[in-house]
Design an enzyme around this catalytic site. Structure first.
Site, PDB file in Angstrom:
ATOM      1  N   ARG A  76      31.611  39.878  42.981  1.00 33.61           N
ATOM      2  CA  ARG A  76      32.182  40.218  44.275  1.00 33.61           C
ATOM      3  C   ARG A  76      31.933  41.709  44.532  1.00 33.61           C
ATOM      4  O   ARG A  76      32.365  42.551  43.736  1.00 33.61           O
ATOM      5  CB  ARG A  76      33.690  39.923  44.272  1.00 33.61           C
ATOM      6  CG  ARG A  76      34.372  40.363  45.518  1.00 33.61           C
ATOM      7  CD  ARG A  76      35.870  40.091  45.548  1.00 33.61           C
ATOM      8  NE  ARG A  76      36.386  40.722  46.741  1.00 33.61           N
ATOM      9  CZ  ARG A  76      37.442  41.523  46.795  1.00 33.61           C
ATOM     10  NH1 ARG A  76      38.170  41.747  45.723  1.00 33.61           N
ATOM     11  NH2 ARG A  76      37.807  42.089  47.921  1.00 33.61           N
ATOM     12  N   HIS A 120      35.912  46.854  52.700  1.00 24.75           N
ATOM     13  CA  HIS A 120      36.751  47.325  51.598  1.00 24.75           C
ATOM     14  C   HIS A 120      36.978  48.821  51.832  1.00 24.75           C
ATOM     15  O   HIS A 120      36.594  49.660  51.044  1.00 24.75           O
ATOM     16  CB  HIS A 120      36.092  47.028  50.254  1.00 24.75           C
ATOM     17  CG  HIS A 120      37.026  47.027  49.077  1.00 24.75           C
ATOM     18  ND1 HIS A 120      37.140  45.976  48.193  1.00 24.75           N
ATOM     19  CD2 HIS A 120      37.886  47.970  48.633  1.00 24.75           C
ATOM     20  CE1 HIS A 120      38.026  46.261  47.259  1.00 24.75           C
ATOM     21  NE2 HIS A 120      38.491  47.483  47.502  1.00 24.75           N
ATOM     22  N   GLU A 165      42.598  43.481  51.255  1.00 25.10           N
ATOM     23  CA  GLU A 165      43.943  44.064  51.249  1.00 25.10           C
ATOM     24  C   GLU A 165      44.296  44.789  52.546  1.00 25.10           C
ATOM     25  O   GLU A 165      44.486  46.023  52.551  1.00 25.10           O
ATOM     26  CB  GLU A 165      44.100  45.011  50.048  1.00 25.10           C
ATOM     27  CG  GLU A 165      43.859  44.329  48.713  1.00 25.10           C
ATOM     28  CD  GLU A 165      44.017  45.251  47.518  1.00 25.10           C
ATOM     29  OE1 GLU A 165      44.256  46.456  47.699  1.00 25.10           O
ATOM     30  OE2 GLU A 165      43.885  44.766  46.378  1.00 25.10           O
ATOM     31  N   ASN A 296      44.642  39.114  45.302  1.00 25.47           N
ATOM     32  CA  ASN A 296      44.540  40.275  44.421  1.00 25.47           C
ATOM     33  C   ASN A 296      45.918  40.466  43.804  1.00 25.47           C
ATOM     34  O   ASN A 296      46.882  40.788  44.509  1.00 25.47           O
ATOM     35  CB  ASN A 296      44.151  41.532  45.201  1.00 25.47           C
ATOM     36  CG  ASN A 296      42.744  41.444  45.774  1.00 25.47           C
ATOM     37  OD1 ASN A 296      42.049  40.450  45.585  1.00 25.47           O
ATOM     38  ND2 ASN A 296      42.329  42.483  46.475  1.00 25.47           N
ATOM     39  N   TYR A 298      48.211  42.201  40.662  1.00 23.99           N
ATOM     40  CA  TYR A 298      48.282  43.164  39.549  1.00 23.99           C
ATOM     41  C   TYR A 298      49.650  43.216  38.875  1.00 23.99           C
ATOM     42  O   TYR A 298      49.754  43.384  37.682  1.00 23.99           O
ATOM     43  CB  TYR A 298      47.940  44.575  40.051  1.00 23.99           C
ATOM     44  CG  TYR A 298      46.480  44.710  40.396  1.00 23.99           C
ATOM     45  CD1 TYR A 298      45.549  45.096  39.443  1.00 23.99           C
ATOM     46  CD2 TYR A 298      46.023  44.417  41.683  1.00 23.99           C
ATOM     47  CE1 TYR A 298      44.202  45.203  39.745  1.00 23.99           C
ATOM     48  CE2 TYR A 298      44.671  44.516  41.997  1.00 23.99           C
ATOM     49  CZ  TYR A 298      43.768  44.908  41.023  1.00 23.99           C
ATOM     50  OH  TYR A 298      42.431  45.004  41.318  1.00 23.99           O
ATOM     51  N   GLU A 349      40.931  39.616  42.635  1.00 26.53           N
ATOM     52  CA  GLU A 349      41.107  40.804  41.782  1.00 26.53           C
ATOM     53  C   GLU A 349      42.274  40.583  40.835  1.00 26.53           C
ATOM     54  O   GLU A 349      43.343  40.128  41.248  1.00 26.53           O
ATOM     55  CB  GLU A 349      41.425  42.064  42.598  1.00 26.53           C
ATOM     56  CG  GLU A 349      40.275  42.617  43.375  1.00 26.53           C
ATOM     57  CD  GLU A 349      40.634  43.908  44.116  1.00 26.53           C
ATOM     58  OE1 GLU A 349      41.548  44.640  43.670  1.00 26.53           O
ATOM     59  OE2 GLU A 349      40.003  44.155  45.149  1.00 26.53           O
TER      60      GLU A 349
HETATM   61  O1  IFM Z   1      40.668  49.707  42.916  1.00 22.94           O
HETATM   62  C1  IFM Z   1      41.505  48.927  43.713  1.00 22.94           C
HETATM   63  C2  IFM Z   1      40.699  48.048  44.637  1.00 22.94           C
HETATM   64  O2  IFM Z   1      39.834  48.791  45.438  1.00 22.94           O
HETATM   65  C3  IFM Z   1      41.620  47.265  45.534  1.00 22.94           C
HETATM   66  N1  IFM Z   1      42.638  46.589  44.786  1.00 22.94           N
HETATM   67  C4  IFM Z   1      43.350  47.307  43.771  1.00 22.94           C
HETATM   68  C5  IFM Z   1      42.378  48.037  42.864  1.00 22.94           C
HETATM   69  C6  IFM Z   1      43.154  48.821  41.798  1.00 22.94           C
HETATM   70  O3  IFM Z   1      44.008  49.724  42.383  1.00 22.94           O
END
Ligand code: IFM
Length: 454
Positions: A76, A120, A165, A296, A298, A349
């Site tokens: 990606r 992005h 995002e 995405n 985290y 992500e």
């Molecule tokens: O690096 C970023 C990415 O560009 C978008 N999502 C979160 C990642 C980590 O912060």
């Protein structure tokens, strides 16, 4: 116990143009808002910039070979809008299109499926000068740009992601001022959010027109939100945080109105743009059917009344200070499935920032990243078993890169980057990931056996 994934599951890694390409002013590329922001003293840690970054623009072929060596099935990446249209609209820069066309060809030759993100975060500065995402016209310019790119690549690229995002673009960039364009105005942030969603809805049919076999989606950063305690006030804070970061985007994409509680909240704060009612007329466009949502994920957010989200005491965190909370991934996948009835989900992500570097032998023993991934892969697999239509997984990131306002201080890569020499070294987590891909899963009893690294 063996954790295995469906037979056609797609394993990949992700990057973004400004974070890896460098060549910020070469071959006719125009200035982006991130070029401008990073060149403004004080905006980025140590005043670093993406001018060179991972120099991927000049190392495209070697990087594709690296991905092939790692056994990636998909990659990606994003397209830098100002490389294609230096002023955001009008004159086309063929050299920019050629670069991405060659990248796509190289990936296909290597047996790697391209997943392309159209936006992005690197808006052409010329469009920012006309109001950027807070200006409604930008939505149509985006759809035009999407059409241009898809005309050239749509025969070979069959997976398209309109935006990455939009919450971050709108709120980090226009309300919190930590990202380009660096504004601190909630009304502008809400306008930007709406125009990003509108541009997604306008672009989706244009993409399909040029790439009829394509799947089209959008990548959202959805957080699992928990209240810090069980007081009414903490529960209300959690609901608001969920509305602010998650529902404000998910609801309109799913064909619902903007969440009424949040509309009311912004109205009370005097932050609602005057044209909010008029924005409601765009909802059918925003809700244009999509083929997948990119997730995405985290961390989770723990909301408390009257304060910023917090991390529970003693909880493990990455070097970003983000809590490691794999169950949140399970919950979010379940929610997307049961509450929003999405046809298909890709994790576009997931990954962790840890700075482990080479030892004297050149090996990078990034055990914490491998453990982070292992736990999140297992959570994803549990969600699949519970019915979530998860079709693939992209680790963020292929390689260490420019982490926005943090500059190069945060390393998310499966591959280590020596920014002085541009040497790339696959970390232990990268070797382990190759083994996961080859086996389409892993054995819970073997996670410490890092293939290829010992
Ligand atoms: O690096 C970023 C990415 O560009 C978008 N999502 C979160 C990642 C980590 O912060």
């Amino acid at each position: 116990m063996t954790i295995s994934f469906p037979p056609d599951f797609v394993w990949g890694a992700a990057t973004a143009a400004y974070q890896i390409e460098g060549a910020y002013n070469e071959d006719g590329k125009g200035e982006s808002i991130w070029d401008r922001f990073a060149h403004t003293p004080g905006k980025i840690k140590n005043d670093e910039t993406g001018d060179v970054a991972c120099d991927h623009y000049h190392r495209r072929q070697a990087d594709v070979q690296l991905m092939r060596d790692m056994g990636l099935q998909a990659y990606r990446f994003s397209i830098a809008w100002p490389r294609i249209l230096p002023a955001g609209r009008g004159r086309v820069n063929q050299a920019g299109l050629d670069f991405y066309s060659r990248l796509v060809d190289g990936l296909l030759e290597a047996g790697i499926t391209p997943f392309v993100t159209l936006y992005h975060w690197d808006l052409p500065q010329a469009l920012q000068d006309r109001g950027g995402w807070a200006n409604r016209d930008t939505a149509q310019y985006f759809a035009d740009y999407a059409g241009l790119v898809c005309r050239r690549l749509g025969d070979r690229v069959l997976r398209w992601i309109t935006h990455n995002e939009p919450w971050v673009v709108a709120f980090m960039g226009h309300q919190l001022g930590r990202h380009a364009p660096g504004l601190t105005d909630t009304r502008s942030a809400l306008r930007a959010a709406h125009h990003l969603l509108l541009s997604h809805g306008l672009a989706a049919p244009v993409i399909r027109q040029h790439s009829p076999a394509a799947e089209v989606g959008i990548a959202l950063n959805i957080n699992h939100v928990d209240p810090a305690g069980d007081s009414e006030a903490d529960l209300a804070a959690a609901r608001r945080l969920d509305g602010y970061t998650n529902r404000w985007f998910l609801d309109p994409l799913a064909g619902r109105p903007y969440p009424a509680d949040m509309v009311e909240y912004y109205r009370e704060q005097g932050q609602l743009p005057q044209e909010m009612d008029f924005m409601g007329d765009d909802l059918p466009i925003i809700a244009t059917p999509i083929d997948f949502v990119g997730l995405n994920y985290y961390t989770r957010l723990v909301a408390r009344a009257g304060g910023e989200p917090t991390v529970p005491e003693g909880a493990p965190v990455t070097e970003m200070g983000w809590e490691v909370y794999p169950d949140g991934l399970y919950h979010v996948l379940n929610r997307l499935h049961t509450e929003y009835h999405l046809p298909k989900i890709y994790i576009t992500e997931n990954g962790a920032a840890y700075s482990d570097g080479p030892d004297e032998t050149g090996r990078i023993a990034d055990t914490r990243r491998r453990d982070y991934l292992r736990l999140h892969f297992a959570a994803a697999q549990r969600a699949i078993q519970a019915g979530a239509p998860l079709a693939g997984y992209f680790v963020w990131s292929l390689m260490d890169n420019f982490e926005w306002a943090h500059g190069f201080s945060q390393r998310f890569g499966l591959v280590w980057l020596d920014y002085r020499t541009q040497e790339r070294i696959i970390k232990d987590s990268g070797h382990w990931y190759s083994a996961v891909i080859a086996q389409n899963g892993f054995s819970e009893t073997q996670p410490h056996n890092i293939s290829g690294a010992d």
